[in-house]
Design a protein around this motif. Structure first.
Motif, PDB file in Angstrom:
ATOM      1  N   ARG A   1      63.782  58.611  98.127  1.00 23.00           N
ATOM      2  CA  ARG A   1      62.575  59.402  97.887  1.00 23.00           C
ATOM      3  C   ARG A   1      61.795  58.864  96.696  1.00 23.00           C
TER       4      ARG A   1
ATOM      5  N   ASP B   1      84.044  65.679 102.764  1.00 20.21           N
ATOM      6  CA  ASP B   1      84.395  65.337 101.383  1.00 20.21           C
ATOM      7  C   ASP B   1      83.142  64.956 100.625  1.00 20.21           C
TER       8      ASP B   1
ATOM      9  N   THR C   1      75.519  65.232 102.829  1.00 19.62           N
ATOM     10  CA  THR C   1      76.135  66.557 102.746  1.00 19.62           C
ATOM     11  C   THR C   1      75.362  67.518 103.653  1.00 19.62           C
TER      12      THR C   1
ATOM     13  N   LYS D   1      79.744  67.699  95.945  1.00 19.73           N
ATOM     14  CA  LYS D   1      78.940  68.917  95.758  1.00 19.73           C
ATOM     15  C   LYS D   1      79.749  70.165  96.118  1.00 19.73           C
TER      16      LYS D   1
ATOM     17  N   THR E   1      61.486  57.779 102.422  1.00 17.89           N
ATOM     18  CA  THR E   1      61.175  59.102 102.948  1.00 17.89           C
ATOM     19  C   THR E   1      59.663  59.229 103.070  1.00 17.89           C
TER      20      THR E   1
ATOM     21  N   THR F   1      68.755  71.065  97.315  1.00 19.37           N
ATOM     22  CA  THR F   1      68.949  71.942  96.148  1.00 19.37           C
ATOM     23  C   THR F   1      67.691  72.736  95.823  1.00 19.37           C
TER      24      THR F   1
ATOM     25  N   HIS G   1      64.994  65.131 105.990  1.00 23.54           N
ATOM     26  CA  HIS G   1      66.069  64.465 106.741  1.00 23.54           C
ATOM     27  C   HIS G   1      65.631  64.248 108.202  1.00 23.54           C
TER      28      HIS G   1
ATOM     29  N   ARG H   1      70.464  55.151 104.566  1.00 28.31           N
ATOM     30  CA  ARG H   1      70.220  56.139 103.519  1.00 28.31           C
ATOM     31  C   ARG H   1      68.715  56.234 103.276  1.00 28.31           C
TER      32      ARG H   1
ATOM     33  N   ILE I   1      61.020  67.217  97.992  1.00 22.63           N
ATOM     34  CA  ILE I   1      62.030  68.220  98.360  1.00 22.63           C
ATOM     35  C   ILE I   1      63.444  67.643  98.384  1.00 22.63           C
ATOM     36  N   SER I   2      64.362  68.550  98.136  1.00 20.14           N
ATOM     37  CA  SER I   2      65.782  68.223  98.254  1.00 20.14           C
ATOM     38  C   SER I   2      66.440  69.495  98.748  1.00 20.14           C
TER      39      SER I   2
ATOM     40  N   PHE J   1      82.570  64.294 109.453  1.00 15.74           N
ATOM     41  CA  PHE J   1      83.578  63.269 109.166  1.00 15.74           C
ATOM     42  C   PHE J   1      84.283  63.629 107.868  1.00 15.74           C
TER      43      PHE J   1
ATOM     44  N   LEU K   1      83.950  57.193 103.640  1.00 20.15           N
ATOM     45  CA  LEU K   1      82.791  56.944 104.510  1.00 20.15           C
ATOM     46  C   LEU K   1      82.888  55.596 105.241  1.00 20.15           C
TER      47      LEU K   1
ATOM     48  N   TYR L   1      71.596  56.077  91.809  1.00 17.15           N
ATOM     49  CA  TYR L   1      72.743  56.634  92.527  1.00 17.15           C
ATOM     50  C   TYR L   1      72.966  55.890  93.847  1.00 17.15           C
TER      51      TYR L   1
ATOM     52  N   ASN M   1      80.406  51.024  98.292  1.00 17.52           N
ATOM     53  CA  ASN M   1      80.760  50.931  99.713  1.00 17.52           C
ATOM     54  C   ASN M   1      80.913  49.473 100.145  1.00 17.52           C
TER      55      ASN M   1
ATOM     56  N   LEU N   1      63.273  61.395 108.645  1.00 20.00           N
ATOM     57  CA  LEU N   1      63.943  60.099 108.496  1.00 20.00           C
ATOM     58  C   LEU N   1      64.785  59.752 109.733  1.00 20.00           C
TER      59      LEU N   1
ATOM     60  N   TRP O   1      57.586  64.564 102.058  1.00 20.64           N
ATOM     61  CA  TRP O   1      58.887  65.162 101.716  1.00 20.64           C
ATOM     62  C   TRP O   1      59.442  64.604 100.421  1.00 20.64           C
TER      63      TRP O   1
HETATM   64  N1  COA Z   1      64.097  64.103 102.512  1.00 21.46           N
HETATM   65  C1  COA Z   1      64.367  65.080 101.655  1.00 21.46           C
HETATM   66  N2  COA Z   1      65.468  65.120 100.902  1.00 21.46           N
HETATM   67  C2  COA Z   1      66.336  64.124 101.021  1.00 21.46           C
HETATM   68  C3  COA Z   1      66.127  63.060 101.882  1.00 21.46           C
HETATM   69  C4  COA Z   1      64.959  63.078 102.659  1.00 21.46           C
HETATM   70  N3  COA Z   1      64.676  62.117 103.531  1.00 21.46           N
HETATM   71  N4  COA Z   1      67.149  62.202 101.769  1.00 21.46           N
HETATM   72  C5  COA Z   1      67.983  62.710 100.866  1.00 21.46           C
HETATM   73  N5  COA Z   1      67.481  63.876 100.407  1.00 21.46           N
HETATM   74  C6  COA Z   1      68.071  64.729  99.404  1.00 21.46           C
HETATM   75  C7  COA Z   1      69.084  65.656  99.976  1.00 21.46           C
HETATM   76  O1  COA Z   1      68.508  66.885 100.327  1.00 21.46           O
HETATM   77  C8  COA Z   1      70.070  65.779  98.838  1.00 21.46           C
HETATM   78  O2  COA Z   1      69.630  66.783  97.970  1.00 21.46           O
HETATM   79  P1  COA Z   1      70.657  67.587  97.050  1.00 21.46           P
HETATM   80  O3  COA Z   1      71.211  66.586  96.071  1.00 21.46           O
HETATM   81  O4  COA Z   1      69.805  68.596  96.431  1.00 21.46           O
HETATM   82  O5  COA Z   1      71.728  68.146  97.952  1.00 21.46           O
HETATM   83  C9  COA Z   1      69.997  64.437  98.151  1.00 21.46           C
HETATM   84  O6  COA Z   1      68.759  63.884  98.494  1.00 21.46           O
HETATM   85  C10 COA Z   1      71.024  63.448  98.627  1.00 21.46           C
HETATM   86  O7  COA Z   1      71.893  64.068  99.492  1.00 21.46           O
HETATM   87  P2  COA Z   1      72.384  63.561 100.868  1.00 21.46           P
HETATM   88  O8  COA Z   1      71.435  62.656 101.545  1.00 21.46           O
HETATM   89  O9  COA Z   1      72.838  64.769 101.628  1.00 21.46           O
HETATM   90  O10 COA Z   1      73.553  62.671 100.460  1.00 21.46           O
HETATM   91  P3  COA Z   1      74.683  62.989  99.495  1.00 21.46           P
HETATM   92  O11 COA Z   1      74.370  62.272  98.232  1.00 21.46           O
HETATM   93  O12 COA Z   1      74.978  64.432  99.415  1.00 21.46           O
HETATM   94  O13 COA Z   1      75.829  62.266 100.316  1.00 21.46           O
HETATM   95  C11 COA Z   1      77.866  61.146 100.677  1.00 21.46           C
HETATM   96  C12 COA Z   1      76.863  61.673  99.680  1.00 21.46           C
HETATM   97  C13 COA Z   1      78.265  62.179 101.697  1.00 21.46           C
HETATM   98  C14 COA Z   1      77.267  59.960 101.420  1.00 21.46           C
HETATM   99  C15 COA Z   1      79.071  60.697  99.833  1.00 21.46           C
HETATM  100  O14 COA Z   1      79.520  61.808  99.071  1.00 21.46           O
HETATM  101  C16 COA Z   1      80.217  60.180 100.665  1.00 21.46           C
HETATM  102  O15 COA Z   1      80.157  59.062 101.105  1.00 21.46           O
HETATM  103  N6  COA Z   1      81.265  61.005 100.880  1.00 21.46           N
HETATM  104  C17 COA Z   1      82.413  60.607 101.687  1.00 21.46           C
HETATM  105  C18 COA Z   1      83.587  60.222 100.805  1.00 21.46           C
HETATM  106  C19 COA Z   1      83.428  58.819 100.280  1.00 21.46           C
HETATM  107  O16 COA Z   1      83.479  57.837 101.000  1.00 21.46           O
HETATM  108  N7  COA Z   1      83.257  58.731  98.967  1.00 21.46           N
HETATM  109  C20 COA Z   1      83.130  57.471  98.288  1.00 21.46           C
HETATM  110  C21 COA Z   1      81.724  56.962  98.305  1.00 21.46           C
HETATM  111  S1  COA Z   1      81.609  55.460  97.384  1.00 21.46           S
END
Ligand code: COA
Length: 172
Positions: free
Chosen positions: A94, A41, A12, A44, A123, A133, A20, A91, A130-131, A73, A77, A101, A109, A23, A127
């Motif tokens: 952390r 999509d 997201t 969140k 990670t 959020t 990020h 992916r 941190i997230s 996109f 996914l 999850y 997938n 990584l 880091w």
């Molecule tokens: N360092 C710090 N924080 C990290 C990190 C890193 N290296 N890697 C992940 N995070 C944190 C992010 O900040 C995020 O924090 P938040 O929850 O507070 O926002 C959290 O870990 C994970 O978020 P992110 O990596 O952005 O992934 P996501 O879980 O938001 O992404 C998608 C989810 C986009 C992959 C998923 O919703 C998707 O595939 N959507 C497309 C539609 C689809 O195909 N859906 C079906 C899937 S089965």
């Protein structure tokens, strides 16, 4: 000749953090090309629009490495990964708390498309805590987030909250 390996790093990215960025940079040691795929999509409720999330990620990563591309996109996914001609989903992990999850996402997938493999990178320890959020929560209350996010993201967060984005709401 070896085929070029492209990994898709989806998220997201609301907003992109230094975790990020770290990584993404490290993943370039493994893959010829890394596509940072910003999801339209997402379950969140993002603070930043899709356009803002893409712009901030592009600005943060800069144009110094032609092997890194940022793009939005939508839709499923795995379909996007296949359209992009890749079979690698990247992916970050952390903590153990991420595992459940991530495991669920990777298995779903895989069920949707068996030819796509999910690869996890740890990670960097700096880091781990941190997230997106937690950074937003601190920024919304005027906390110092310097060093946790790229400069452009820090400025964008400051502007967003100065414009009155709700601080109490959990944009996650
Ligand atoms: N360092 C710090 N924080 C990290 C990190 C890193 N290296 N890697 C992940 N995070 C944190 C992010 O900040 C995020 O924090 P938040 O929850 O507070 O926002 C959290 O870990 C994970 O978020 P992110 O990596 O952005 O992934 P996501 O879980 O938001 O992404 C998608 C989810 C986009 C992959 C998923 O919703 C998707 O595939 N959507 C497309 C539609 C689809 O195909 N859906 C079906 C899937 S089965």
């Amino acid at each position: 000749m070896r085929q070029e390996r492209t990994a898709i790093y989806p998220g997201t990215f609301d907003p992109l953090t230094n975790g990020h960025v770290s990584l993404i940079r490290r993943s370039r040691e493994l893959f010829d090309r890394v596509v940072v795929a910003v999801a339209a999509d997402t379950p969140k409720d993002p603070l930043f629009t899709l356009e803002e999330r893409v712009r901030l990620a592009r600005e943060a990563i800069g144009g110094s490495d032609p092997g890194i591309v940022v793009e939005p996109f939508d839709g499923l996914l795995v379909d996007y990964v296949a359209r992009r001609g890749s079979c690698i989903l990247l992916r970050g992990l952390r903590a153990v708390s991420d595992f459940e999850y991530e495991f669920q996402l990777a298995l779903m997938n895989r069920r949707l498309r068996r030819d796509i493999q999910t690869v996890f990178l740890m990670t960097d320890y700096q880091w781990l805590y941190i997230s997106s959020t937690i950074v937003k929560a601190a920024a919304s209350l005027g906390g110092n987030i310097h060093g946790l996010v790229p400069g452009c993201v820090e400025r964008a967060l400051r502007e967003k909250y100065a414009q009155g984005a709700p601080s109490g709401k959990r944009h996650a």
